[in-house]
Enzyme design. Sequence first.
Site, PDB file in Angstrom:
ATOM      1  N   GLU A 162       0.836  -1.205   0.000  1.00 23.33           N
ATOM      2  CA  GLU A 162       0.000   0.000   0.000  1.00 23.33           C
ATOM      3  C   GLU A 162       0.868   1.251   0.000  1.00 23.33           C
ATOM      4  O   GLU A 162       1.820   1.336   0.746  1.00 23.33           O
ATOM      5  CB  GLU A 162      -0.912  -0.030   1.238  1.00 23.33           C
ATOM      6  N   LYS A 221       8.224  -1.684  -2.422  1.00 21.08           N
ATOM      7  CA  LYS A 221       7.589  -0.931  -1.333  1.00 21.08           C
ATOM      8  C   LYS A 221       8.652  -0.334  -0.407  1.00 21.08           C
ATOM      9  O   LYS A 221       8.616   0.859  -0.080  1.00 21.08           O
ATOM     10  CB  LYS A 221       6.640  -1.853  -0.556  1.00 21.08           C
ATOM     11  N   CYS A 277       6.269   4.373   9.422  1.00 20.79           N
ATOM     12  CA  CYS A 277       6.883   3.529   8.392  1.00 20.79           C
ATOM     13  C   CYS A 277       8.262   3.922   7.878  1.00 20.79           C
ATOM     14  O   CYS A 277       9.079   3.039   7.638  1.00 20.79           O
ATOM     15  CB  CYS A 277       5.910   3.386   7.232  1.00 20.79           C
TER      16      CYS A 277
HETATM   17  P1  NAD Z   1      -1.903  -0.706  12.701  1.00 19.55           P
HETATM   18  O1  NAD Z   1      -1.097  -1.041  13.892  1.00 19.55           O
HETATM   19  O2  NAD Z   1      -2.682   0.578  12.662  1.00 19.55           O
HETATM   20  O3  NAD Z   1      -2.961  -1.887  12.436  1.00 19.55           O
HETATM   21  C1  NAD Z   1      -2.644  -3.233  12.482  1.00 19.55           C
HETATM   22  C2  NAD Z   1      -3.813  -3.986  13.118  1.00 19.55           C
HETATM   23  O4  NAD Z   1      -3.588  -5.382  12.970  1.00 19.55           O
HETATM   24  C3  NAD Z   1      -3.999  -3.723  14.612  1.00 19.55           C
HETATM   25  O5  NAD Z   1      -5.299  -3.205  14.852  1.00 19.55           O
HETATM   26  C4  NAD Z   1      -3.812  -5.119  15.256  1.00 19.55           C
HETATM   27  O6  NAD Z   1      -4.667  -5.335  16.366  1.00 19.55           O
HETATM   28  C5  NAD Z   1      -4.160  -6.034  14.111  1.00 19.55           C
HETATM   29  N1  NAD Z   1      -3.611  -7.385  14.240  1.00 19.55           N
HETATM   30  C6  NAD Z   1      -2.334  -7.757  14.482  1.00 19.55           C
HETATM   31  N2  NAD Z   1      -2.218  -9.097  14.477  1.00 19.55           N
HETATM   32  C7  NAD Z   1      -3.450  -9.594  14.224  1.00 19.55           C
HETATM   33  C8  NAD Z   1      -3.961 -10.909  14.075  1.00 19.55           C
HETATM   34  N3  NAD Z   1      -3.167 -11.986  14.181  1.00 19.55           N
HETATM   35  N4  NAD Z   1      -5.281 -11.048  13.830  1.00 19.55           N
HETATM   36  C9  NAD Z   1      -6.088  -9.963  13.721  1.00 19.55           C
HETATM   37  N5  NAD Z   1      -5.648  -8.703  13.837  1.00 19.55           N
HETATM   38  C10 NAD Z   1      -4.349  -8.510  14.076  1.00 19.55           C
HETATM   39  O7  NAD Z   1      -0.908  -0.770  11.465  1.00 19.55           O
HETATM   40  P2  NAD Z   1      -1.045   0.006  10.049  1.00 19.55           P
HETATM   41  O8  NAD Z   1      -0.541   1.394  10.164  1.00 19.55           O
HETATM   42  O9  NAD Z   1      -2.392  -0.234   9.506  1.00 19.55           O
HETATM   43  O10 NAD Z   1       0.040  -0.784   9.193  1.00 19.55           O
HETATM   44  C11 NAD Z   1      -0.186  -2.104   8.760  1.00 19.55           C
HETATM   45  C12 NAD Z   1       0.870  -2.474   7.727  1.00 19.55           C
HETATM   46  O11 NAD Z   1       0.733  -1.601   6.594  1.00 19.55           O
HETATM   47  C13 NAD Z   1       2.301  -2.311   8.205  1.00 19.55           C
HETATM   48  O12 NAD Z   1       3.076  -3.337   7.632  1.00 19.55           O
HETATM   49  C14 NAD Z   1       2.727  -0.976   7.628  1.00 19.55           C
HETATM   50  O13 NAD Z   1       4.118  -0.929   7.378  1.00 19.55           O
HETATM   51  C15 NAD Z   1       1.977  -0.949   6.309  1.00 19.55           C
HETATM   52  N6  NAD Z   1       1.678   0.401   5.786  1.00 19.55           N
HETATM   53  C16 NAD Z   1       1.238   1.379   6.628  1.00 19.55           C
HETATM   54  C17 NAD Z   1       0.899   2.623   6.104  1.00 19.55           C
HETATM   55  C18 NAD Z   1       0.397   3.730   6.992  1.00 19.55           C
HETATM   56  O14 NAD Z   1       0.205   4.830   6.495  1.00 19.55           O
HETATM   57  N7  NAD Z   1       0.151   3.518   8.268  1.00 19.55           N
HETATM   58  C19 NAD Z   1       0.974   2.852   4.728  1.00 19.55           C
HETATM   59  C20 NAD Z   1       1.406   1.815   3.902  1.00 19.55           C
HETATM   60  C21 NAD Z   1       1.754   0.589   4.443  1.00 19.55           C
HETATM   61  C1  UGA Z   2       4.579   7.505   3.731  1.00 19.55           C
HETATM   62  C2  UGA Z   2       4.586   7.444   2.201  1.00 19.55           C
HETATM   63  O1  UGA Z   2       4.410   8.782   1.687  1.00 19.55           O
HETATM   64  C3  UGA Z   2       3.457   6.545   1.690  1.00 19.55           C
HETATM   65  O2  UGA Z   2       3.552   6.419   0.264  1.00 19.55           O
HETATM   66  C4  UGA Z   2       3.591   5.157   2.331  1.00 19.55           C
HETATM   67  O3  UGA Z   2       2.532   4.327   1.933  1.00 19.55           O
HETATM   68  C5  UGA Z   2       3.584   5.302   3.841  1.00 19.55           C
HETATM   69  O4  UGA Z   2       4.667   6.194   4.249  1.00 19.55           O
HETATM   70  C6  UGA Z   2       3.826   4.018   4.562  1.00 19.55           C
HETATM   71  O5  UGA Z   2       4.357   3.073   4.032  1.00 19.55           O
HETATM   72  O6  UGA Z   2       3.464   4.044   5.745  1.00 19.55           O
HETATM   73  P1  UGA Z   2       3.149   8.790   5.565  1.00 19.55           P
HETATM   74  O7  UGA Z   2       4.240   8.363   6.474  1.00 19.55           O
HETATM   75  O8  UGA Z   2       1.751   8.522   5.958  1.00 19.55           O
HETATM   76  O9  UGA Z   2       3.348   8.104   4.121  1.00 19.55           O
HETATM   77  O10 UGA Z   2       3.248  10.365   5.285  1.00 19.55           O
HETATM   78  P2  UGA Z   2       4.241  11.247   4.395  1.00 19.55           P
HETATM   79  O11 UGA Z   2       3.438  12.286   3.730  1.00 19.55           O
HETATM   80  O12 UGA Z   2       5.117  10.439   3.550  1.00 19.55           O
HETATM   81  O13 UGA Z   2       5.121  11.977   5.496  1.00 19.55           O
HETATM   82  C7  UGA Z   2       6.077  11.254   6.263  1.00 19.55           C
HETATM   83  C8  UGA Z   2       6.850  12.225   7.140  1.00 19.55           C
HETATM   84  O14 UGA Z   2       7.734  13.022   6.331  1.00 19.55           O
HETATM   85  C9  UGA Z   2       5.963  13.214   7.891  1.00 19.55           C
HETATM   86  O15 UGA Z   2       6.462  13.415   9.192  1.00 19.55           O
HETATM   87  C10 UGA Z   2       6.084  14.470   7.067  1.00 19.55           C
HETATM   88  O16 UGA Z   2       5.842  15.633   7.814  1.00 19.55           O
HETATM   89  C11 UGA Z   2       7.536  14.387   6.606  1.00 19.55           C
HETATM   90  N1  UGA Z   2       7.810  15.166   5.385  1.00 19.55           N
HETATM   91  C12 UGA Z   2       7.220  14.821   4.223  1.00 19.55           C
HETATM   92  C13 UGA Z   2       8.696  16.223   5.446  1.00 19.55           C
HETATM   93  O17 UGA Z   2       9.255  16.536   6.513  1.00 19.55           O
HETATM   94  N2  UGA Z   2       8.950  16.924   4.300  1.00 19.55           N
HETATM   95  C14 UGA Z   2       8.370  16.610   3.115  1.00 19.55           C
HETATM   96  O18 UGA Z   2       8.662  17.302   2.098  1.00 19.55           O
HETATM   97  C15 UGA Z   2       7.478  15.536   3.071  1.00 19.55           C
END
Ligand code: NAD
Ligand code: UGA
Length: 463
Positions: A162, A221, A277
């Site tokens: 994602e 990713k 992340c």
């Molecule tokens: P999160 O902690 O918000 O959510 C994960 C959820 O999974 C929790 O609610 C937890 O209770 C649940 N969980 C864990 N083990 C479980 C199980 N065995 N059965 C059922 N539920 C279970 O995490 P997130 O931010 O949603 O991130 C999830 C993944 O997506 C990570 O690998 C992260 O790197 C990736 N990711 C996150 C973002 C972001 O913006 N947060 C963006 C892209 C990718």
């Molecule tokens: C980032 C990536 O942008 C997403 O594509 C990815 O899916 C996600 O991580 C993930 O894998 O979790 P996110 O962390 O939600 O998304 O937000 P960003 O907009 O990337 O910002 C990350 C951090 O960098 C923030 O603290 C932001 O303030 C900082 N940032 C961003 C800067 O300081 N300067 C910039 O120019 C841009």
Amino acid sequence: MSITKICCIGAGYVGGPTMAVIAKQCPHIRVTVVDLNEARIAAWNDSDVTKIPVYEPGLSEVVAEARGRNLFFSTDVDGAIDEAEMVFISVNTPTKTYGAGKGQAADLKWIELCARQIARVSTTDKIVVEKSTLPVRTASTLKDILSHTGSGASFQILSNPEFLAEGTAVDDLLRPDRVLIGGDQSEEGRAAIGSLVEVYANWVPRERILTTNVWSSELSKLTANAFLAQRVSSINSLSELCEHTEADVSEVSRAIGTDSRIGPKFLKASVGFGGSCFQKDILNLVYIARTYGLQEVADYWEQVIIMNDHQKRRFAGRIIRTLYNTVNGKKIAFLGWAFKKDTNDTRESAAIYVADHLLLEQAELSVYDPKVPVQQVYTDLDYLATRSSDENKSLLKVVNDPYEACRDAHAVAVLTEWDEFRDYDWQRIYDNMLKPAHVFDGRNILDRAKLEAIGFKVKAIGS
Ligand code: NAD
Ligand code: UGA
């Protein structure tokens, strides 16, 4: 196979919004999001849709449209897995805090538990989709576990990382730059890829749906996040040079960003990147490179994190130096605690670390954030375990009024780029502060000339 039932394990910042958008765009698919966390599921089911556990602009509207129609949130993990033709794994993959790889490798405990649970309860064939961010070659572990079920069910494993960013998740999901799907290059693998392509093709133009082998998808990713974070660390490194040379980092960003080869995005100097992340994924990349003996590759990417830690420390140091080398007993107001605007997520927020440095110097902090709950601020600080919970509570107050936060303060520090900070009555803030009144703009969002005309002493990142 045309998919009619999807299960997503993990109702967090990715699982919740992603599945809500799939359900909205595909009314013919029944989407069930499951989680072990009962409170989280209850919040997703709250009759008041503004109380869902993830704050994202536009998300409550999407949930209101699809929930109860073809979008369901449940704690019945087994039932939802068994019923589905396609199971997304969207659980957390944090940095390991113990054992081999501690502090760098991804902790795959929850991923493995999901695979074992899928293997245990499935009575029919399924496509299992890695939505979580995972180290390259994780799919082979999943395959191994899933090939020992005993029920005769067979599985195809796809990688579909994602790319949404928090704060813009709904828009990113509705109009993604690309959707990436990696799978086996066998006939069954290609058919599984086709099934997932068909789901996304309900709203994403086909040319934006990229398909690759599973390893390229997993590695892409980590690479995308590493490249984005690297840009922030690159511009932040130059912000320090700007502060010594009277160059202005915002002008430098604009000057280089207009080069179409460089592009304007992700060049905003800041107090340091946060979020759950960037750091975790780069550390994971570093760990993988070291595992293969690629020291130079590992060192190269590790520098992005080193620079980010330096930037956070440097921001706190500048506040201390400017306030005549002592902040003991001085009130400093923090505007913002979330790691970026338009989210209530505080994971790895720069604010936490800047606060920690200032509290070590016995500063008194007063924090205001429009979306972060009071308890979250204390939880974040307590997690660092630098001082006791009682000490954190006595040195740092969380308030729900920005003017109150700034009253009688020596300095205001902007930690998050919330739009509303620009529109405050800064004259009123100035009138109620101790003089000289300092502003440390960690996001370069305030109108410096306007603040200086009022009488503030302003220090912004990189100028
Ligand atoms: P999160 O902690 O918000 O959510 C994960 C959820 O999974 C929790 O609610 C937890 O209770 C649940 N969980 C864990 N083990 C479980 C199980 N065995 N059965 C059922 N539920 C279970 O995490 P997130 O931010 O949603 O991130 C999830 C993944 O997506 C990570 O690998 C992260 O790197 C990736 N990711 C996150 C973002 C972001 O913006 N947060 C963006 C892209 C990718
Ligand atoms: C980032 C990536 O942008 C997403 O594509 C990815 O899916 C996600 O991580 C993930 O894998 O979790 P996110 O962390 O939600 O998304 O937000 P960003 O907009 O990337 O910002 C990350 C951090 O960098 C923030 O603290 C932001 O303030 C900082 N940032 C961003 C800067 O300081 N300067 C910039 O120019 C841009």
